[in-house]
Design an enzyme around this catalytic site. Structure first.
Site, PDB file in Angstrom:
ATOM      1  N   SER A   9      32.934  -8.381  36.724  1.00  0.00           N
ATOM      2  CA  SER A   9      32.369  -7.231  37.428  1.00  0.00           C
ATOM      3  C   SER A   9      31.538  -7.740  38.601  1.00  0.00           C
ATOM      4  CB  SER A   9      31.467  -6.436  36.487  1.00  0.00           C
ATOM      5  OG  SER A   9      30.693  -5.492  37.199  1.00  0.00           O
ATOM      6  N   TYR A  22      24.608  -5.913  30.477  1.00  0.00           N
ATOM      7  CA  TYR A  22      25.976  -5.821  31.001  1.00  0.00           C
ATOM      8  C   TYR A  22      26.204  -6.898  32.059  1.00  0.00           C
ATOM      9  CZ  TYR A  22      30.091  -3.955  33.352  1.00  0.00           C
ATOM     10  OH  TYR A  22      31.323  -3.818  33.928  1.00  0.00           O
TER      11      TYR A  22
END
Length: 115
Positions: A9, A22
């Site tokens: 990501s 995350y």
């Protein structure tokens, strides 16, 4: 020859308040990919990390932080998110490059997403 394409990501590279866990897991995926590339490249295994920006998936429904939820909801009004098909197309592009080419890290972003 083989390909290992890991999904990371942009959170692996950028700072997003309230997304620390995350982002940390995605940073691990990106770093693991770089390390595996050095180990597996000589064995003719290409290793890439694909780092997408915001993608319309079920992930957003799992966000519990109110501020993050508000940002996500607001972002839908200001930009068109990537689709899973966009990410799949990027994976296909990486995998179909000539065997001599290894894209170590690929970032794919919605056009309207600044970071």
């Amino acid at each position: 020859m083989a390909d290992l394409i890991n999904t990371s990501s942009i959170a692996a590279q950028n700072l997003f308040p309230t997304f620390a866990v995350y982002a940390g897991t995605k940073a691990y995926v990106s770093h693991l990919s770089r390390t595996l590339r050095t180990e597996l490249g000589p064995k003719k295994v290409r290793v890439s990390a694909l780092e997408p920006g915001i993608v319309g998936t079920e992930l957003q429904s799992h966000v519990t932080d109110q501020g993050a939820r508000e940002w996500l909801e607001g972002s839908r009004d200001t930009m068109e998110w990537l689709t899973p098909a966009d990410v799949a197309e990027a994976v296909g592009f990486i995998a179909t490059l000539p065997p001599r080419v290894n894209l170590q890290q690929v970032t794919i972003m919605p056009t309207g997403q600044a970071s």
